[in-house]
Enzyme design. Structure first.
Site, mmCIF file in Angstrom:
data_model
loop_
_atom_site.group_PDB
_atom_site.id
_atom_site.type_symbol
_atom_site.label_atom_id
_atom_site.label_comp_id
_atom_site.label_asym_id
_atom_site.label_seq_id
_atom_site.Cartn_x
_atom_site.Cartn_y
_atom_site.Cartn_z
ATOM 1 C CE LYS A 183 -9.377 10.725 9.465
ATOM 2 N NZ LYS A 183 -9.256 10.031 10.774
ATOM 3 C CD GLU A 192 5.582 15.238 12.499
ATOM 4 O OE1 GLU A 192 6.231 14.187 12.335
ATOM 5 O OE2 GLU A 192 4.919 15.485 13.514
ATOM 6 C CB CYS A 214 6.869 11.441 14.815
ATOM 7 S SG CYS A 214 6.593 13.036 15.540
ATOM 8 C CD GLU A 255 7.498 5.982 13.285
ATOM 9 O OE1 GLU A 255 6.610 5.874 12.429
ATOM 10 O OE2 GLU A 255 7.824 7.065 13.806
HETATM 11 O O1 TXE Z 1 -1.238 5.618 11.240
HETATM 12 P P1 TXE Z 1 -2.056 6.244 10.032
HETATM 13 P P2 TXE Z 1 -1.633 4.403 12.195
HETATM 14 C C1 TXE Z 1 3.241 5.726 12.404
HETATM 15 C C2 TXE Z 1 3.731 4.772 13.476
HETATM 16 C C3 TXE Z 1 2.585 3.825 13.636
HETATM 17 C C4 TXE Z 1 2.107 3.730 12.202
HETATM 18 C C5 TXE Z 1 0.698 3.273 12.020
HETATM 19 O O2 TXE Z 1 4.844 4.069 12.984
HETATM 20 O O3 TXE Z 1 2.974 2.568 14.128
HETATM 21 O O4 TXE Z 1 2.243 5.030 11.702
HETATM 22 O O5 TXE Z 1 -0.216 4.063 12.795
HETATM 23 C C6 TXE Z 1 -5.566 8.766 8.842
HETATM 24 N N1 TXE Z 1 -6.246 8.815 3.728
HETATM 25 N N2 TXE Z 1 2.674 6.943 12.969
HETATM 26 O O6 TXE Z 1 -2.099 3.219 11.432
HETATM 27 O O7 TXE Z 1 -2.854 5.167 9.379
HETATM 28 C C7 TXE Z 1 -6.040 8.065 10.095
HETATM 29 O O8 TXE Z 1 -7.450 8.003 10.135
HETATM 30 C C8 TXE Z 1 -6.304 9.825 4.608
HETATM 31 C C9 TXE Z 1 3.572 8.059 13.092
HETATM 32 O O9 TXE Z 1 -2.528 4.865 13.242
HETATM 33 O O10 TXE Z 1 -1.091 7.013 9.228
HETATM 34 C C10 TXE Z 1 -5.430 8.946 11.174
HETATM 35 O O11 TXE Z 1 -6.240 10.092 11.363
HETATM 36 N N3 TXE Z 1 -6.101 9.656 5.925
HETATM 37 C C11 TXE Z 1 2.894 9.288 13.435
HETATM 38 C C12 TXE Z 1 -4.101 9.365 10.555
HETATM 39 O O12 TXE Z 1 -4.243 9.149 9.160
HETATM 40 C C13 TXE Z 1 -5.809 8.425 6.389
HETATM 41 C C14 TXE Z 1 1.671 9.251 14.238
HETATM 42 C C15 TXE Z 1 -2.882 8.564 11.040
HETATM 43 O O13 TXE Z 1 -3.102 7.217 10.772
HETATM 44 C C16 TXE Z 1 -5.734 7.327 5.504
HETATM 45 C C17 TXE Z 1 0.852 8.071 13.998
HETATM 46 C C18 TXE Z 1 -5.970 7.559 4.123
HETATM 47 N N4 TXE Z 1 -5.902 6.574 3.211
HETATM 48 C C19 TXE Z 1 1.391 6.970 13.418
HETATM 49 N N5 TXE Z 1 -5.431 6.227 6.229
HETATM 50 C C20 TXE Z 1 3.687 10.514 13.631
HETATM 51 N N6 TXE Z 1 4.312 11.039 12.574
HETATM 52 O O14 TXE Z 1 3.721 11.084 14.708
HETATM 53 C C21 TXE Z 1 -5.321 6.617 7.515
HETATM 54 N N7 TXE Z 1 -5.561 7.946 7.626
#
Ligand code: TXE
Length: 497
Positions: free
Chosen positions: A189, A265, A299, A396
């Site tokens: 996804k 990650e 990240c 973060e």
């Molecule tokens: O992340 P989400 P968001 C961190 C960074 C950012 C914060 C929020 O601090 O400001 O996260 O970003 C899926 N069950 N990182 O809101 O929600 C979602 O659809 C299963 C760090 O965008 O974690 C997307 O595909 N999946 C990071 C993915 O998770 C779920 C990179 C990331 O979204 C879900 C991005 C659920 N309940 C954000 N809820 C890094 N490590 O590089 C969401 N998703």
């Protein structure tokens, strides 16, 4: 044109055919519930197009396709043939690098120069794991002359993979390449903010020759499609990159369903430690790249900067001058270094952190405001005199914002560097090799860079200590994320022992 493809254009490449369906069984299809959602251009805040949305029912369809492929045709494919498919896929991505990079810039907002670098790294990652596919080996283990013991490394099965929006294609490559090399099947996804490049990429999966159902790519939201994937009873493994909050949710869903294997990650709050003896100009270039690369949406972004007291004032002033040179603007302009943040929500989160830094008493050295009046652009922002308890030092931010503080001794530097819930990466800037090694050893981080930052490579494992995750991606270690070990013990004595 059917409602599964639309004509779009990018400023870099002109018109192209954008798939908008769910990629299941090597075909683009509509979702069962026929829902769609809009994709926004973060530079203009305008709608680019709508794509089909996967709901829980589509996750069921995609998982069934992946299961059928795993138990059927894909099992009979030789490791060498898997390698050939991956190498062909890498060639196709390379051939279409310009288009993929342009779609990435359009959808994510990253500069076209960086997007091209990302796609180059996608090619490298897929080739690297193409090379591993026929080198997955077990062992024979000598225990008893009347027994024959050996181990096999087998694919885990159907893998769910959930990726974020900061490196849409590169995160896809990090996930799919080791999983395919080791013989798994996949439902991936993409992030709801950036579904377009993965759909363009999906076309090459079929062209490379992968059988139907081996790699399925769906667009959709986390709370629906993502949650369905992580709690699915027929998914054997879930791999996730994203926020620490969602990482916890995914682990709970895995535990509460079928105890599927989990690798994560997650976020980071990586320190840059600059010693008095560092080459200051070089250190500033790396610190600047460490935080502002990809608009701070990394990240491993070096968001906390600890500078030794002897060079602190000089460093702060010179870093300000360097940050002011970063060109912010249209991602398609060849000189742009920093484009917009990915979405309005991310823009607002970051502006909230900037506000909190101001309210908690850190000094704004430069930036601190929106850039322009259209698109989600933020000025490169530096806070100085930040203390450990400030939100900007602990949480973060995931934007072009960093906080600088002073340190006295090497011990202080290690203590401050480790004073965070995270442990993804860190960097140390010094000319003294012994200092570099001692501090690297003392830091609780999955990657430590010395006199550089953000220098990732597909052959070098990457992942986090503490709340930054579980497991390592890239390199040989990533193969372990996608294989089960089977120990076989054969009785050669022909009788009971
Ligand atoms: O992340 P989400 P968001 C961190 C960074 C950012 C914060 C929020 O601090 O400001 O996260 O970003 C899926 N069950 N990182 O809101 O929600 C979602 O659809 C299963 C760090 O965008 O974690 C997307 O595909 N999946 C990071 C993915 O998770 C779920 C990179 C990331 O979204 C879900 C991005 C659920 N309940 C954000 N809820 C890094 N490590 O590089 C969401 N998703």
């Amino acid at each position: 044109m059917s409602n599964l493809f639309i004509e779009l254009k990018t400023p870099a490449t002109g018109p192209y055919k954008q798939p908008i369906g769910l990629f299941i069984n090597n075909e683009f299809v509509e979702g069962v519930e026929k829902k769609t959602f809009e994709v926004i251009n973060p530079s203009t805040e305008e709608v680019i197009c709508s794509v089909h949305e996967a709901t829980e029912k589509d996750v069921d369809v995609a998982v069934a396709a992946a299961r059928k492929a795993f138990e059927g045709e894909w099992r009979r494919v030789t490791p060498q043939q898997r390698s050939i498919y991956l190498l062909k896929l890498a060639d196709l991505v390379e051939k279409n690098l310009d288009l993929l990079a342009a779609v990435e810039s359009l959808d994510n907002g990253k500069s076209i120069t960086m997007a091209r670098g990302d796609v180059g790294a996608v090619v490298g990652t897929i080739r690297y794991y193409g090379g591993w596919a026929d080198k997955i080996e077990g062992k024979t283990i000598d225990i008893n002359p009347d027994m024959f013991h050996y181990t096999r490394r087998e694919p885990i099965g159907v893998c769910g993979q959930i990726i974020p929006w900061n490196f849409p294609l590169l995160m896809l490559a990090w996930k799919i390449a080791p999983a395919l090399a080791t013989g798994n099947t996949i439902v991936l996804k993409s992030a709801e903010q950036t579904p377009l490049s993965a759909l363009v990429f999906a076309q090459f999966v079929k062209e490379a020759g992968f059988p139907p159902g081996v790699l399925n790519i769906i667009s959709g939201f986390g709370r629906t499609a993502g949650a369905a994937l992580s709690s699915h009873m027929d998914v054997d493994k879930i791999a996730f990159t994203g926020s620490t909050v969602v990482g916890r949710t995914i682990m709970k869903a895995a535990a509460a369903s079928n105890l599927k294997k989990v690798t994560l990650e997650l976020g980071g709050k990586s320190p840059n430690i600059v010693f008095n003896d560092a080459d200051i100009e070089e250190a500033i270039s790396w610190v600047n790249f460490g935080i502002y690369f990809n608009h701070g949406q990394c990240c491993c972004a070096g968001s906390r900067i600890y500078v030794q007291e002897g060079i602190y004032d000089k460093f702060v002033e010179a870093f300000k001058q360097r940050a002011l040179q970063n060109k912010v603007g249209d991602p398609f302009h060849p000189e742009t270094f920093q484009g917009p943040q990915v979405s309005q929500l991310q823009y607002e989160r970051i502006m909230g952190y900037i506000q909190s830094g101001k309210e908690q008493g850190a000094t704004v050295v430069t930036g601190g405001e929106r850039h322009g009046d259209k698109g989600y652009f933020i000025q490169p922002t530096i806070f100085a005199n930040a203390s450990q308890d400030m939100k900007i030092m602990q949480e973060e931010i995931f934007g072009p914002v960093c906080a600088i503080a002073k340190f006295k001794t090497e011990e202080d530097a290690i203590r401050l560097g480790n004073d965070t819930a995270y442990g993804l990466a860190a960097s140390v800037h010094t000319k003294d090799l012994n200092t570099a090694i001692r501090v690297s050893n003392g830091l609780k981080a999955g990657t430590v860079w010395v006199n550089c930052h953000n220098m990732l490579n597909h052959a070098l494992p990457f992942g986090g200590y503490k709340a930054s995750g579980i497991g390592r991606e890239l390199g040989e270690l990533a193969l372990a994320n996608y294989t089960e070990n089977k120990s076989v013990a054969i009785n050669m004595a022909g009788k009971m022992f």
